[in-house]
Write a protein that holds these residues in place. Structure first.
Motif, PDB file in Angstrom:
ATOM      1  N   CYS A 222       0.707  -1.088  -0.045  1.00  0.00           N
ATOM      2  CA  CYS A 222       0.061   0.184  -0.127  1.00  0.00           C
ATOM      3  C   CYS A 222       0.825   1.287  -0.184  1.00  0.00           C
ATOM      4  O   CYS A 222       0.334   2.544  -0.410  1.00  0.00           O
ATOM      5  N   GLY A 223       1.946   1.138   0.494  1.00  0.00           N
ATOM      6  CA  GLY A 223       3.025   2.475   0.467  1.00  0.00           C
ATOM      7  C   GLY A 223       2.804   3.356   1.759  1.00  0.00           C
ATOM      8  O   GLY A 223       3.273   4.320   1.923  1.00  0.00           O
ATOM      9  N   GLY A 224       1.781   2.779   2.532  1.00  0.00           N
ATOM     10  CA  GLY A 224       1.299   3.829   3.705  1.00  0.00           C
ATOM     11  C   GLY A 224       2.252   3.826   4.779  1.00  0.00           C
ATOM     12  O   GLY A 224       2.465   4.813   5.396  1.00  0.00           O
ATOM     13  N   CYS A 225       3.114   3.135   4.937  1.00  0.00           N
ATOM     14  CA  CYS A 225       4.320   2.904   6.109  1.00  0.00           C
ATOM     15  C   CYS A 225       5.744   3.383   5.232  1.00  0.00           C
ATOM     16  O   CYS A 225       6.518   2.892   6.054  1.00  0.00           O
ATOM     17  N   ARG A 226       5.631   3.687   4.163  1.00  0.00           N
ATOM     18  CA  ARG A 226       6.711   4.175   3.674  1.00  0.00           C
ATOM     19  C   ARG A 226       7.482   5.338   4.332  1.00  0.00           C
ATOM     20  O   ARG A 226       6.842   6.267   5.024  1.00  0.00           O
ATOM     21  N   LEU A 227       8.709   5.089   4.556  1.00  0.00           N
ATOM     22  CA  LEU A 227       9.613   6.001   5.418  1.00  0.00           C
ATOM     23  C   LEU A 227      10.760   6.607   4.685  1.00  0.00           C
ATOM     24  O   LEU A 227      11.529   5.801   3.929  1.00  0.00           O
ATOM     25  N   THR A 228      11.192   7.795   4.956  1.00  0.00           N
ATOM     26  CA  THR A 228      12.276   8.420   4.531  1.00  0.00           C
ATOM     27  C   THR A 228      13.449   8.271   5.754  1.00  0.00           C
ATOM     28  O   THR A 228      13.126   8.980   6.770  1.00  0.00           O
ATOM     29  N   LEU A 229      14.528   7.660   5.560  1.00  0.00           N
ATOM     30  CA  LEU A 229      15.686   7.548   6.581  1.00  0.00           C
ATOM     31  C   LEU A 229      16.885   8.337   6.005  1.00  0.00           C
ATOM     32  O   LEU A 229      16.886   8.422   4.988  1.00  0.00           O
ATOM     33  N   ASN A 230      17.486   9.066   6.970  1.00  0.00           N
ATOM     34  CA  ASN A 230      18.696   9.880   6.500  1.00  0.00           C
ATOM     35  C   ASN A 230      19.855   8.920   7.119  1.00  0.00           C
ATOM     36  O   ASN A 230      20.139   8.765   8.191  1.00  0.00           O
ATOM     37  N   VAL A 231      20.459   8.127   6.196  1.00  0.00           N
ATOM     38  CA  VAL A 231      21.626   7.368   6.518  1.00  0.00           C
ATOM     39  C   VAL A 231      22.971   7.918   5.994  1.00  0.00           C
ATOM     40  O   VAL A 231      23.123   7.856   4.937  1.00  0.00           O
ATOM     41  N   ASP A 232      23.865   8.285   6.804  1.00  0.00           N
ATOM     42  CA  ASP A 232      24.978   8.851   6.529  1.00  0.00           C
ATOM     43  C   ASP A 232      25.159   9.883   5.441  1.00  0.00           C
ATOM     44  O   ASP A 232      25.524   9.978   4.554  1.00  0.00           O
ATOM     45  N   GLY A 233      23.784  10.859   5.792  1.00  0.00           N
ATOM     46  CA  GLY A 233      23.797  11.945   4.785  1.00  0.00           C
ATOM     47  C   GLY A 233      22.988  11.595   3.706  1.00  0.00           C
ATOM     48  O   GLY A 233      22.677  12.776   2.801  1.00  0.00           O
ATOM     49  N   LYS A 234      22.540  10.465   3.252  1.00  0.00           N
ATOM     50  CA  LYS A 234      21.748  10.135   2.234  1.00  0.00           C
ATOM     51  C   LYS A 234      20.378   9.699   2.519  1.00  0.00           C
ATOM     52  O   LYS A 234      20.127   9.103   3.527  1.00  0.00           O
ATOM     53  N   LYS A 235      19.431  10.348   1.819  1.00  0.00           N
ATOM     54  CA  LYS A 235      18.054   9.615   2.078  1.00  0.00           C
ATOM     55  C   LYS A 235      17.693   8.451   1.392  1.00  0.00           C
ATOM     56  O   LYS A 235      18.025   8.094   0.201  1.00  0.00           O
ATOM     57  N   VAL A 236      17.063   7.473   2.399  1.00  0.00           N
ATOM     58  CA  VAL A 236      16.842   6.311   2.009  1.00  0.00           C
ATOM     59  C   VAL A 236      15.277   5.883   2.070  1.00  0.00           C
ATOM     60  O   VAL A 236      14.765   6.143   3.392  1.00  0.00           O
ATOM     61  N   THR A 237      14.740   5.275   1.276  1.00  0.00           N
ATOM     62  CA  THR A 237      13.483   4.644   1.540  1.00  0.00           C
ATOM     63  C   THR A 237      13.214   3.180   2.068  1.00  0.00           C
ATOM     64  O   THR A 237      13.998   2.488   1.563  1.00  0.00           O
ATOM     65  N   LYS A 238      12.619   3.411   2.969  1.00  0.00           N
ATOM     66  CA  LYS A 238      12.285   1.916   3.672  1.00  0.00           C
ATOM     67  C   LYS A 238      10.689   1.915   4.226  1.00  0.00           C
ATOM     68  O   LYS A 238       9.979   2.803   3.979  1.00  0.00           O
ATOM     69  N   PHE A 239      10.283   0.676   4.284  1.00  0.00           N
ATOM     70  CA  PHE A 239       8.957   0.279   4.581  1.00  0.00           C
ATOM     71  C   PHE A 239       8.651  -0.292   6.176  1.00  0.00           C
ATOM     72  O   PHE A 239       9.568  -1.322   6.443  1.00  0.00           O
ATOM     73  N   ALA A 240       8.117   0.117   6.999  1.00  0.00           N
ATOM     74  CA  ALA A 240       7.945  -0.170   8.073  1.00  0.00           C
ATOM     75  C   ALA A 240       7.649  -1.736   8.491  1.00  0.00           C
ATOM     76  O   ALA A 240       8.214  -2.163   9.391  1.00  0.00           O
ATOM     77  N   CYS A 241       6.824  -2.230   7.555  1.00  0.00           N
ATOM     78  CA  CYS A 241       6.308  -3.605   7.794  1.00  0.00           C
ATOM     79  C   CYS A 241       7.355  -4.477   7.200  1.00  0.00           C
ATOM     80  O   CYS A 241       7.354  -5.619   7.943  1.00  0.00           O
ATOM     81  N   VAL A 242       8.016  -4.212   6.171  1.00  0.00           N
ATOM     82  CA  VAL A 242       8.959  -5.247   5.780  1.00  0.00           C
ATOM     83  C   VAL A 242      10.379  -5.001   6.155  1.00  0.00           C
ATOM     84  O   VAL A 242      11.005  -6.044   6.203  1.00  0.00           O
ATOM     85  N   ASP A 243      10.841  -4.021   6.250  1.00  0.00           N
ATOM     86  CA  ASP A 243      11.993  -3.530   6.840  1.00  0.00           C
ATOM     87  C   ASP A 243      12.080  -3.279   8.340  1.00  0.00           C
ATOM     88  O   ASP A 243      13.279  -3.333   8.899  1.00  0.00           O
ATOM     89  N   GLY A 244      11.184  -2.969   8.999  1.00  0.00           N
ATOM     90  CA  GLY A 244      11.262  -2.918  10.353  1.00  0.00           C
ATOM     91  C   GLY A 244      10.123  -4.005  11.098  1.00  0.00           C
ATOM     92  O   GLY A 244      10.192  -5.129  10.842  1.00  0.00           O
ATOM     93  N   PRO A 245       9.326  -3.679  12.233  1.00  0.00           N
ATOM     94  CA  PRO A 245       8.983  -2.202  12.205  1.00  0.00           C
ATOM     95  C   PRO A 245      10.156  -1.493  13.108  1.00  0.00           C
ATOM     96  O   PRO A 245      10.075  -0.208  13.569  1.00  0.00           O
ATOM     97  N   ASP A 246      11.408  -2.042  13.690  1.00  0.00           N
ATOM     98  CA  ASP A 246      12.121  -1.256  14.577  1.00  0.00           C
ATOM     99  C   ASP A 246      13.205  -0.642  13.666  1.00  0.00           C
ATOM    100  O   ASP A 246      13.662  -0.998  12.772  1.00  0.00           O
ATOM    101  N   PHE A 247      13.675   0.598  13.763  1.00  0.00           N
ATOM    102  CA  PHE A 247      14.392   1.516  13.181  1.00  0.00           C
ATOM    103  C   PHE A 247      15.106   2.391  14.120  1.00  0.00           C
ATOM    104  O   PHE A 247      14.852   2.544  15.489  1.00  0.00           O
ATOM    105  N   ASN A 248      16.354   2.754  13.769  1.00  0.00           N
ATOM    106  CA  ASN A 248      17.098   3.756  14.318  1.00  0.00           C
ATOM    107  C   ASN A 248      16.351   5.024  14.468  1.00  0.00           C
ATOM    108  O   ASN A 248      16.122   5.697  13.534  1.00  0.00           O
ATOM    109  N   GLY A 249      16.058   5.579  15.651  1.00  0.00           N
ATOM    110  CA  GLY A 249      15.079   6.617  15.863  1.00  0.00           C
ATOM    111  C   GLY A 249      15.934   7.864  15.400  1.00  0.00           C
ATOM    112  O   GLY A 249      15.155   8.929  14.581  1.00  0.00           O
ATOM    113  N   TYR A 250      17.251   7.979  15.154  1.00  0.00           N
ATOM    114  CA  TYR A 250      18.098   9.010  14.714  1.00  0.00           C
ATOM    115  C   TYR A 250      17.822   9.338  13.180  1.00  0.00           C
ATOM    116  O   TYR A 250      18.128  10.542  12.793  1.00  0.00           O
ATOM    117  N   GLU A 251      17.452   8.291  12.539  1.00  0.00           N
ATOM    118  CA  GLU A 251      17.531   8.429  10.946  1.00  0.00           C
ATOM    119  C   GLU A 251      16.008   8.690  10.421  1.00  0.00           C
ATOM    120  O   GLU A 251      15.872   8.996   9.203  1.00  0.00           O
TER     121      GLU A 251
END
Length: 284
Positions: A222-251
């Motif tokens: 659905c794309g509803g849980c798409r996230l933008t992460l800032n990883v080492d100065g670069k924007k990275v797209t992840k999905f909460a349901c398949v890549d998470g649900p846990d993430f580094n909060g700073y990103e």
């Protein structure tokens, strides 16, 4: 079909159920979730695994009645069945190598935070918990948190339970007093998790956040849980349901996540009203 073994209302809007699902119970770990359908024509919704009993073959779920599907689920009684119960899904919370942690839960997010606190406690980790609610009548799982924690601080917005204030208050006090945690786990409303991250940032303490609040279909389609992460100065797209649900909060770009989380509000409100009207007609 999956039988509802037990049902308990934790407060006026939050319900706990134990569902008979032996295969899910055998494999589920803290941080993972399931997808269920109340009936064969219902929508699929993700709910976090709030606990398991492998001997009994049951999985505990805790949900807040906020939309049409959770309302339908809440109407189910002990001994009745739901159509589908699939899982475990998502990546389990990483707890290895941790010795001293803080677990911060807000509102119904405490249902997600509790199994993490319990898993850490069982692994021999010293757990300090902060749980926060708007008021006393909304408090859930306090006894369970105290059993899994070396110390637990209860906070409420209006001061009717525990200390008055937000969950970051005791966390900031601990950090300013010189206490250092291996990691902080934050689970609750997006705005709460954002401020937990900002509280920990000056001290350099790693923060893991759970992005369950923005999940919709639980598969990434659905794309509803798409996230933008800032990883080492670069924007990275992840999905909460398949890549998470846990993430580094700073990103996490929390502002974007909160904006996306509001996208379906109007649609869900209409579905909720339709379901309410349906029940009212049945009662009449």
């Amino acid at each position: 079909m999956y039988r509802i073994r037990t049902k308990k209302e934790l407060n006026s809007t939050v319900t706990m159920m134990e569902i008979e699902a032996p295969r899910v119970a055998a494999k589920a770990r803290a941080g993972q979730f399931i997808i269920l359908r109340v009936d064969e024509n219902g929508e699929r919704i993700p709910l976090t695994v709030a606990g398991t009993d492998r001997t009994a073959g049951t999985v505990r779920v805790i949900f807040q009645i906020v939309g049409a599907t959770t309302m339908l689920l809440g109407k189910k009684k002990e001994g009745e069945y739901i159509a589908d119960f699939v899982g475990p899904l998502g990546r389990p919370t990483e707890i290895e190598g941790l010795h001293h942690v803080a677990v911060v839960g807000g509102g119904v997010g405490c249902a997600i935070a509790l199994p993490i606190a319990e898993a850490l406690h069982e692994a021999g980790c010293e757990v300090s918990s902060v749980i926060g609610f708007r008021s006393e009548e909304l408090v859930i799982l306090e006894k369970e948190f105290r059993a899994a924690s070396a110390r637990t601080v209860l906070m409420s917005d209006d001061g009717s339970a525990g200390r008055q204030g937000v969950v970051t208050l005791p966390l900031k006090e601990w950090l300013e007093s010189g206490e250092r945690f291996d990691r902080i786990f934050a689970i609750g409303p997006l705005i709460m998790m954002k401020f937990v991250v900002e509280t920990a940032r000056p001290f350099g303490i790693p923060v893991t956040v759970s992005m369950n609040p923005i999940m919709i279909d639980g598969t990434g389609m659905c794309g509803g849980c798409r996230l933008t992460l800032n990883v080492d100065g670069k924007k990275v797209t992840k999905f909460a349901c398949v890549d998470g649900p846990d993430f580094n909060g700073y990103e996490i770009d929390f502002d974007e996540a909160m904006a996306r989380g509001r996208m379906y509000g109007e649609f869900e409100r209409h579905k909720h009203e339709e379901t309410c009207n349906l029940f009212n007609k049945e009662v009449q």
